[in-house]
Design an enzyme around this catalytic site. Structure first.
Site, PDB file in Angstrom:
ATOM      1  N   ASP A  33       0.820  -1.221   0.000  1.00  0.00           N
ATOM      2  CA  ASP A  33       0.000   0.000   0.000  1.00  0.00           C
ATOM      3  C   ASP A  33       0.846   1.261   0.000  1.00  0.00           C
ATOM      4  O   ASP A  33       0.323   2.363  -0.023  1.00  0.00           O
ATOM      5  CB  ASP A  33      -0.900   0.022   1.242  1.00  0.00           C
ATOM      6  CG  ASP A  33      -1.791  -1.205   1.299  1.00  0.00           C
ATOM      7  OD1 ASP A  33      -2.340  -1.560   0.247  1.00  0.00           O
ATOM      8  OD2 ASP A  33      -1.908  -1.811   2.377  1.00  0.00           O
ATOM      9  N   HIS A  34       2.125   1.099   0.094  1.00  0.00           N
ATOM     10  CA  HIS A  34       2.992   2.285   0.233  1.00  0.00           C
ATOM     11  C   HIS A  34       4.082   2.207  -0.820  1.00  0.00           C
ATOM     12  O   HIS A  34       5.204   1.775  -0.538  1.00  0.00           O
ATOM     13  CB  HIS A  34       3.595   2.325   1.642  1.00  0.00           C
ATOM     14  CG  HIS A  34       4.291   3.607   1.967  1.00  0.00           C
ATOM     15  ND1 HIS A  34       5.568   3.881   1.558  1.00  0.00           N
ATOM     16  CD2 HIS A  34       3.888   4.694   2.654  1.00  0.00           C
ATOM     17  CE1 HIS A  34       5.935   5.086   1.989  1.00  0.00           C
ATOM     18  NE2 HIS A  34       4.922   5.596   2.650  1.00  0.00           N
ATOM     19  N   PHE A  35       3.828   2.555  -2.065  1.00  0.00           N
ATOM     20  CA  PHE A  35       2.534   2.973  -2.574  1.00  0.00           C
ATOM     21  C   PHE A  35       2.091   1.962  -3.637  1.00  0.00           C
ATOM     22  O   PHE A  35       2.959   1.299  -4.210  1.00  0.00           O
ATOM     23  CB  PHE A  35       2.662   4.361  -3.200  1.00  0.00           C
ATOM     24  CG  PHE A  35       3.138   5.401  -2.211  1.00  0.00           C
ATOM     25  CD1 PHE A  35       2.228   6.026  -1.365  1.00  0.00           C
ATOM     26  CD2 PHE A  35       4.486   5.720  -2.124  1.00  0.00           C
ATOM     27  CE1 PHE A  35       2.654   6.989  -0.462  1.00  0.00           C
ATOM     28  CE2 PHE A  35       4.909   6.676  -1.212  1.00  0.00           C
ATOM     29  CZ  PHE A  35       4.006   7.310  -0.371  1.00  0.00           C
ATOM     30  N   VAL A  40       7.765   1.688  -1.822  1.00  0.00           N
ATOM     31  CA  VAL A  40       8.830   2.457  -1.177  1.00  0.00           C
ATOM     32  C   VAL A  40       8.814   2.154   0.318  1.00  0.00           C
ATOM     33  O   VAL A  40       7.760   2.185   0.945  1.00  0.00           O
ATOM     34  CB  VAL A  40       8.590   3.982  -1.356  1.00  0.00           C
ATOM     35  CG1 VAL A  40       9.704   4.784  -0.700  1.00  0.00           C
ATOM     36  CG2 VAL A  40       8.474   4.324  -2.816  1.00  0.00           C
TER      37      VAL A  40
END
Lengths: 170, 130
Positions: A33-35, A40
């Site tokens: 989810d990041h991203f 990252v």
């Protein structure tokens, strides 16, 4: 799940400095989810990794008997992103240490490239906090073993780092 | 031996780095807590920086004698007693306690120290040239 944000120590000089590595993998759920589409490593978790590298160094200096907390991050600078597949090498150096706390400077490198740097403070809790248990000393010992600190570590006199007396039974 | 001006500059630099404030904000009259926003952990940070900048040792409680404020001999109903004020004056000759003494609420004590007090404290630890 344990809150480990380093994979193992590669250097550990008691009371002075330490280096640890962190391999970033797409298998880490937080990267999904990041991203989305651009994984990252969150800067906060890099700071946590640098803090763990230095925090255990401070704890070991006090033979795991003092209650050490990360109290302040005075400065943190990130020079480039850390991506899945990268290996970060965290370095921590104790600049000052005394009975009420320690000042530690840390860096994160991707190969030879400086990826991030931070300056942080660890406080030794006392007074009203002295009775509270933050982390059991034996859990510190397990963590240190898991991270191979005693396999590569050196005591202040250059001899091999030993587990603190009285804690080996756990 | 540093001059008073050099002491101020190094103290200013330590406060800029420790508190993330602008140089212009660090005036001699500025209070560390009220004006510069220092919190308790910042005092340890400041002490480390002063020790390094001036090559001095600052034992715990010397700059900020918190032990007096938690000692029931010196504090009654949240106020520092006469004995407590005398002890603070003895321990903090670098600070002006006259204003605080008029209404010595413990909770106001944290906001007592100014940048000038800190400079006087450092000057007492190093030999200052005129």
């Amino acid at each position: 799940m344990r809150w480990y944000w380093i994979d193992r120590y590669i250097e550990f000089h008691s009371g002075r400095s330490a280096k640890a590595i962190k391999n970033i993998s797409l298998a880490e759920e937080h990267l999904h989810d990041h991203f989305p589409g651009y994984p990252v490593m969150p800067a906060s978790l890099i700071v946590e990794g640098m803090a763990q590298t230095g925090g255990l160094l401070v704890c070991e200096y006090g033979q795991f008997r003092l209650k050490v907390v990360l109290a302040k991050i005075t400065r943190a600078v990130f020079h480039c992103p850390a991506l899945a597949g990268d290996t970060l090498t965290y370095s921590a150096t104790i600049e000052s240490i005394r009975d009420d706390g320690a000042m530690v400077t840390t860096t994160s490198h991707k190969g030879q490239t400086l990826q991030a740097e931070a300056e942080m403070f660890f406080a030794h809790l006392d007074g009203g906090h002295q009775d509270k248990t933050l982390i059991e000393p034996r859990d510190f010992l397990r963590m240190m073993r898991l991270l191979k600190a005693y396999e590569i570590g050196r005591a202040a006199d250059g001899s091999r780092l030993k587990e603190p007396p009285g804690l080996q039974d756990f | 031996m540093p001059t008073k001006e050099e002491v101020f500059q190094k103290v200013q630099n330590a406060l800029v780095e420790a508190l993330g404030v602008d140089e212009e904000e660090v005036t001699p009259e500025a209070t560390l807590v009220g004006d510069l926003g220092a919190e308790s952990i910042d005092f340890l940070d400041i002490v480390f920086r002063l020790e390094k900048a001036f090559d001095i040792k600052i034992p715990r409680g010397e700059l900020f004698p918190e032990d007096v404020l938690t000692n029931s001999t010196y504090v009654e109903d949240g106020r520092v007693t006469e004995a407590g004020l005398a002890e603070l004056r003895k321990r903090m000759p670098f600070a002006n306690l006259d204003e605080f003494a008029k209404n010595p609420n413990v909770q106001d004590f944290a906001n007592l120290l100014t940048v000038a007090d800190m400079c006087r404290f450092v000057e007492s630890k190093v030999n200052v040239t005129a």
